[in-house]
Design a protein around this motif. Structure first.
Motif, PDB file in Angstrom:
ATOM      1  N   SER A  27       0.827  -1.200   0.000  1.00 50.26           N
ATOM      2  CA  SER A  27       0.000   0.000   0.000  1.00 50.26           C
ATOM      3  C   SER A  27       0.864   1.254   0.000  1.00 50.26           C
ATOM      4  N   ARG A  28       0.306   2.319  -0.564  1.00 52.76           N
ATOM      5  CA  ARG A  28       0.950   3.624  -0.507  1.00 52.76           C
ATOM      6  C   ARG A  28       0.540   4.331   0.781  1.00 52.76           C
ATOM      7  N   ALA A  65      -2.970   5.955   5.091  1.00 57.35           N
ATOM      8  CA  ALA A  65      -2.939   4.962   4.011  1.00 57.35           C
ATOM      9  C   ALA A  65      -3.735   5.493   2.830  1.00 57.35           C
ATOM     10  N   ALA A  66      -3.097   5.561   1.671  1.00 54.30           N
ATOM     11  CA  ALA A  66      -3.751   6.098   0.474  1.00 54.30           C
ATOM     12  C   ALA A  66      -4.595   5.066  -0.244  1.00 54.30           C
ATOM     13  N   ASP A  67      -4.258   3.795  -0.063  1.00 53.13           N
ATOM     14  CA  ASP A  67      -5.013   2.721  -0.706  1.00 53.13           C
ATOM     15  C   ASP A  67      -4.830   1.449   0.117  1.00 53.13           C
ATOM     16  N   GLY A  68      -5.307   0.326  -0.394  1.00 52.08           N
ATOM     17  CA  GLY A  68      -5.155  -0.944   0.300  1.00 52.08           C
ATOM     18  C   GLY A  68      -6.179  -1.143   1.405  1.00 52.08           C
ATOM     19  N   PRO A  69      -5.997  -2.167   2.228  1.00 53.99           N
ATOM     20  CA  PRO A  69      -7.004  -2.533   3.230  1.00 53.99           C
ATOM     21  C   PRO A  69      -7.221  -1.485   4.319  1.00 53.99           C
ATOM     22  N   HIS A  70      -6.275  -0.575   4.507  1.00 52.95           N
ATOM     23  CA  HIS A  70      -6.402   0.432   5.560  1.00 52.95           C
ATOM     24  C   HIS A  70      -6.601   1.836   4.989  1.00 52.95           C
ATOM     25  N   ASP A 119       1.353  -4.649   3.016  1.00 51.90           N
ATOM     26  CA  ASP A 119       0.147  -4.513   3.836  1.00 51.90           C
ATOM     27  C   ASP A 119       0.334  -5.114   5.226  1.00 51.90           C
ATOM     28  N   THR A 120       1.116  -6.186   5.312  1.00 50.28           N
ATOM     29  CA  THR A 120       1.334  -6.846   6.607  1.00 50.28           C
ATOM     30  C   THR A 120       2.174  -6.008   7.565  1.00 50.28           C
ATOM     31  N   ASN A 121       2.803  -4.957   7.058  1.00 50.62           N
ATOM     32  CA  ASN A 121       3.675  -4.101   7.879  1.00 50.62           C
ATOM     33  C   ASN A 121       3.000  -2.789   8.268  1.00 50.62           C
ATOM     34  N   ILE A 122       1.688  -2.704   8.057  1.00 50.87           N
ATOM     35  CA  ILE A 122       0.957  -1.470   8.316  1.00 50.87           C
ATOM     36  C   ILE A 122       0.055  -1.665   9.534  1.00 50.87           C
ATOM     37  N   TYR A 123       0.114  -0.713  10.468  1.00 50.20           N
ATOM     38  CA  TYR A 123      -0.628  -0.801  11.726  1.00 50.20           C
ATOM     39  C   TYR A 123      -1.525   0.428  11.899  1.00 50.20           C
ATOM     40  N   PRO A 124      -2.843   0.250  11.766  1.00 51.37           N
ATOM     41  CA  PRO A 124      -3.745   1.386  12.034  1.00 51.37           C
ATOM     42  C   PRO A 124      -3.673   1.796  13.504  1.00 51.37           C
ATOM     43  N   THR A 125      -3.889   3.070  13.757  1.00 52.25           N
ATOM     44  CA  THR A 125      -3.835   3.576  15.134  1.00 52.25           C
ATOM     45  C   THR A 125      -4.676   4.831  15.253  1.00 52.25           C
ATOM     46  N   LYS A 126      -5.145   5.091  16.461  1.00 51.06           N
ATOM     47  CA  LYS A 126      -5.867   6.331  16.740  1.00 51.06           C
ATOM     48  C   LYS A 126      -4.929   7.400  17.317  1.00 51.06           C
ATOM     49  N   LEU A 127      -3.662   7.082  17.415  1.00 50.85           N
ATOM     50  CA  LEU A 127      -2.683   8.063  17.887  1.00 50.85           C
ATOM     51  C   LEU A 127      -2.532   9.203  16.887  1.00 50.85           C
TER      52      LEU A 127
END
Length: 321
Positions: A27-28, A65-70, A119-127
């Motif tokens: 993802s970008r 995240a500009a695209d992908g699952p997040h 994608d496996t290296n991307i972590y969504p957060t509310k921080l």
């Protein structure tokens, strides 16, 4: 897109470069914040043969995240990319994978408007992104502290050598582990003035003071001088954790390590569980960048590198894009 390129020894330059091309399973990320790491400084000084200019450095980052699952979410990234198939990866130790690679080394880094990440290296957060940027260096520090305290479960004291971001965060992690005495060595008075309030440790100037020996010594500098100091400061039966990579000079007193049965262990990066744990510490408010980080715009990147070189900067400068 705009990016800060490392162009030569002690030189960076803002340049235009194509945005990353789409890639399946990646993802970008529109980078908003990216921290300057000690390893970026090592490259900027011309001391890292793995980082060859011209290239985009940077690997501590957060953004959208500009695209992908997040897509559309605030995320932080794990920049360590492994094969995911070898025995080490399958055993939860991808940081020692023989085919590991790093964003900002083998892949274009995060001192840019966009970066491409699996994608496996991307972590969504509310921080807030500024805080989320600290996940990667905190994961490094947390992994080293876990190695130390696992080998010495009854440790009551620790000395951290170096009050940069990794040393500061390691001292904070030791405090969260409940160690009763934590000393942190730092020669820079600007940084030393920040350490007590941000870590719970006792800062000292190693040029003028030597503390009592400790159960654990964590070397967050990694020079011949600090290896020599670590050899002397660890108590018999204690543990030295070596995470700094300043030089490959000697300094380690292997005779004392042998006859006093001292454990010496290297610490490199982190496992995914360390990265998740670091993000949780930040999200829970147990660790923050308040009081020891500073944001500067990307187009002042050269000045930021120079300020760190001149010891005229806090433990962490974060570039905003």
């Amino acid at each position: 897109m705009k990016a800060l390129f490392y162009t030569d020894t002690k030189q960076t330059e803002i340049m235009d470069t194509p945005a990353p091309a789409p890639r399946f399973g990646w993802s970008r990320i529109r980078v908003s914040h990216s921290g300057i790491c000690g390893s970026d400084m090592h490259a900027w000084h011309g001391h890292d043969e793995r980082r060859v200019p011209p290239m985009i450095l940077g690997h501590e980052a957060a953004g959208i995240a500009a695209d992908g699952p997040h897509a559309g979410k605030t995320v932080t990234i794990n920049p360590l990319i492994s094969c995911n198939t070898c025995a080490d990866c399958q055993g939860g130790r991808p940081h020692v994978c023989a085919d590991r690679a790093l964003v900002g080394m083998a892949f274009p880094g995060t001192f840019a408007e966009e970066v491409l990440v699996p994608d496996t290296n991307i972590y969504p957060t509310k921080l807030a992104p500024k805080q989320a940027t600290l996940t990667e260096p905190l994961a490094c520090a947390l992994h080293a502290v876990q190695l130390a305290t696992t080998r010495m479960p009854g440790a009551a004291s620790a000395i951290v050598l170096g009050g940069g971001a990794i040393g500061l965060l390691a001292a904070r992690c030791f405090a969260l582990k409940g160690l009763g005495r934590i000393d942190i060595a730092e020669t820079n008075p600007l940084r030393r003035s920040l350490l007590a309030d941000t870590t719970g440790a006792r800062p000292y100037d190693p040029l003028n003071h030597t503390p009592a020996q400790a159960d654990i010594v964590l070397d967050a500098v990694g020079s011949g001088r600090t290896r020599h100091a670590a050899s002397a400061l660890v108590r018999p039966g204690g543990t030295i954790v070596h995470i700094g990579l300043q030089d490959c000079a000697g300094g380690l007193d292997t005779r004392r390590l042998t006859i006093q049965e001292i454990t010496f262990v290297g610490s490199y990066c982190y496992a995914p569980k360390d990265f998740r744990a670091a993000l949780a510490l930040l999200e829970d408010g147990n660790v923050s960048g308040d009081g020891w980080t500073e944001c500067r715009p990307l187009d002042q990147g050269q000045q930021a590198f120079t300020a760190i070189h001149d010891a005229n900067a806090p433990p962490k400068i974060i570039l905003t894009i």
